[in-house]
Enzyme design. Structure first.
Site, PDB file in Angstrom:
ATOM      1  N   HIS A  44       0.832  -1.193   0.000  1.00 22.37           N
ATOM      2  CA  HIS A  44       0.000   0.000   0.000  1.00 22.37           C
ATOM      3  C   HIS A  44       0.879   1.260   0.000  1.00 22.37           C
ATOM      4  O   HIS A  44       2.067   1.200   0.355  1.00 22.37           O
ATOM      5  CB  HIS A  44      -0.901   0.009   1.240  1.00 22.37           C
ATOM      6  CG  HIS A  44      -2.087  -0.912   1.124  1.00 22.37           C
ATOM      7  ND1 HIS A  44      -3.096  -0.923   2.051  1.00 22.37           N
ATOM      8  CD2 HIS A  44      -2.432  -1.826   0.178  1.00 22.37           C
ATOM      9  CE1 HIS A  44      -4.020  -1.810   1.688  1.00 22.37           C
ATOM     10  NE2 HIS A  44      -3.633  -2.383   0.561  1.00 22.37           N
ATOM     11  N   GLU A  46       0.859   3.941   1.942  1.00 21.75           N
ATOM     12  CA  GLU A  46       1.351   4.408   3.245  1.00 21.75           C
ATOM     13  C   GLU A  46       2.540   3.570   3.708  1.00 21.75           C
ATOM     14  O   GLU A  46       3.472   4.084   4.319  1.00 21.75           O
ATOM     15  CB  GLU A  46       0.228   4.345   4.303  1.00 21.75           C
ATOM     16  CG  GLU A  46      -0.990   5.190   3.987  1.00 21.75           C
ATOM     17  CD  GLU A  46      -2.062   4.384   3.255  1.00 21.75           C
ATOM     18  OE1 GLU A  46      -1.710   3.552   2.387  1.00 21.75           O
ATOM     19  OE2 GLU A  46      -3.247   4.596   3.560  1.00 21.75           O
ATOM     20  N   CYS A  69      -6.434   2.135   5.312  1.00 19.37           N
ATOM     21  CA  CYS A  69      -7.166   0.915   5.664  1.00 19.37           C
ATOM     22  C   CYS A  69      -7.109   0.667   7.179  1.00 19.37           C
ATOM     23  O   CYS A  69      -6.132   1.033   7.848  1.00 19.37           O
ATOM     24  CB  CYS A  69      -6.642  -0.296   4.891  1.00 19.37           C
ATOM     25  SG  CYS A  69      -4.938  -0.754   5.241  1.00 19.37           S
TER      26      CYS A  69
HETATM   27  N1  LIG Z   1      -4.631   0.278  -1.907  1.00 20.54           N
HETATM   28  C1  LIG Z   1      -4.671   0.828  -0.676  1.00 20.54           C
HETATM   29  C2  LIG Z   1      -5.766   0.610   0.187  1.00 20.54           C
HETATM   30  N2  LIG Z   1      -6.793  -0.206  -0.181  1.00 20.54           N
HETATM   31  C3  LIG Z   1      -7.844  -0.589   0.756  1.00 20.54           C
HETATM   32  O1  LIG Z   1      -7.333  -1.543   1.694  1.00 20.54           O
HETATM   33  C4  LIG Z   1      -8.122  -2.746   1.634  1.00 20.54           C
HETATM   34  C5  LIG Z   1      -7.309  -3.950   2.041  1.00 20.54           C
HETATM   35  O2  LIG Z   1      -6.246  -4.108   1.117  1.00 20.54           O
HETATM   36  P1  LIG Z   1      -5.409  -5.472   1.027  1.00 20.54           P
HETATM   37  O3  LIG Z   1      -5.015  -5.826   2.426  1.00 20.54           O
HETATM   38  O4  LIG Z   1      -4.234  -5.126   0.149  1.00 20.54           O
HETATM   39  O5  LIG Z   1      -6.299  -6.506   0.413  1.00 20.54           O
HETATM   40  C6  LIG Z   1      -8.667  -2.739   0.207  1.00 20.54           C
HETATM   41  O6  LIG Z   1      -9.813  -3.579   0.095  1.00 20.54           O
HETATM   42  C7  LIG Z   1      -9.013  -1.273   0.035  1.00 20.54           C
HETATM   43  O7  LIG Z   1     -10.191  -0.943   0.730  1.00 20.54           O
HETATM   44  N3  LIG Z   1      -5.767   1.214   1.411  1.00 20.54           N
HETATM   45  C8  LIG Z   1      -4.729   1.987   1.824  1.00 20.54           C
HETATM   46  O8  LIG Z   1      -4.746   2.480   2.963  1.00 20.54           O
HETATM   47  N4  LIG Z   1      -3.682   2.194   1.001  1.00 20.54           N
HETATM   48  C9  LIG Z   1      -3.586   1.653  -0.223  1.00 20.54           C
HETATM   49  O9  LIG Z   1      -2.573   1.876  -0.912  1.00 20.54           O
END
Ligand SMILES: Nc1c(N[C@@H]2O[C@H](COP(=O)(O)O)[C@@H](O)[C@H]2O)[nH]c(=O)[nH]c1=O
Length: 137
Positions: A44, A46, A69
């Site tokens: 991600h 962050e 997230c």
């Molecule tokens: N790509 C992104 C986010 N994506 C969010 O995080 C959720 C969980 O991601 P994962 O654990 O990769 O499946 C995903 O479903 C979406 O809501 N969040 C963020 O803080 N930063 C990021 O760069």
């Protein structure tokens, strides 16, 4: 936030089911870290910005295009937990994330950790990034 939006724009359409997020960490008026969601959706934004910032994240402000997230699908520490753990003083978010992995929980976690939160900065511009994003249910 303009810089965070520009970063996020570079990966729109390349991050799979994950939204493309931009994150810029600023301390004492200087950028100390930045990141964008990697191709395929992970790591991600962050996570990458925090690695770059290192100790510079303490007392800093993070500008993030989407709510950090509150839970990872892998069980890894969430971005809101990582931001709080790094000692971030303030997090500025452009758009909400309705995902089951966020949905206000990222914000709640940051607030509980005493991080100052601001929402909606350049919200309309950032929302353009997420017109095709379908939050996980
Ligand atoms: N790509 C992104 C986010 N994506 C969010 O995080 C959720 C969980 O991601 P994962 O654990 O990769 O499946 C995903 O479903 C979406 O809501 N969040 C963020 O803080 N930063 C990021 O760069």
């Amino acid at each position: 936030m303009r810089r965070a939006i520009a970063l996020a724009r570079t990966q729109v359409g390349r991050t799979g089911d994950n939204p493309s997020v931009g994150c810029v960490i600023v301390r004492d008026g200087a950028v100390v870290g930045e990141g964008v969601t990697a191709p395929g959706g992970r790591p991600h934004a962050e996570e990458q910005a925090l690695i770059q910032a290192g100790e510079g994240a303490r007392g800093a402000t993070a500008y993030v295009t989407l709510e950090p997230c509150g839970q990872r699908s892998s069980g890894a520490p969430s971005c809101s937990a990582l931001l709080a753990q790094a000692g971030m003083a303030r997090v500025v978010v452009a758009c909400d994330d309705a995902s089951t992995f966020a949905g206000g929980r990222g914000m709640a976690r940051l607030r509980a950790a005493g991080v100052r939160l601001d929402q909606g900065l350049l919200g309309a511009e950032a929302a353009d990034l997420y017109s095709a994003y379908r939050p996980a249910k």
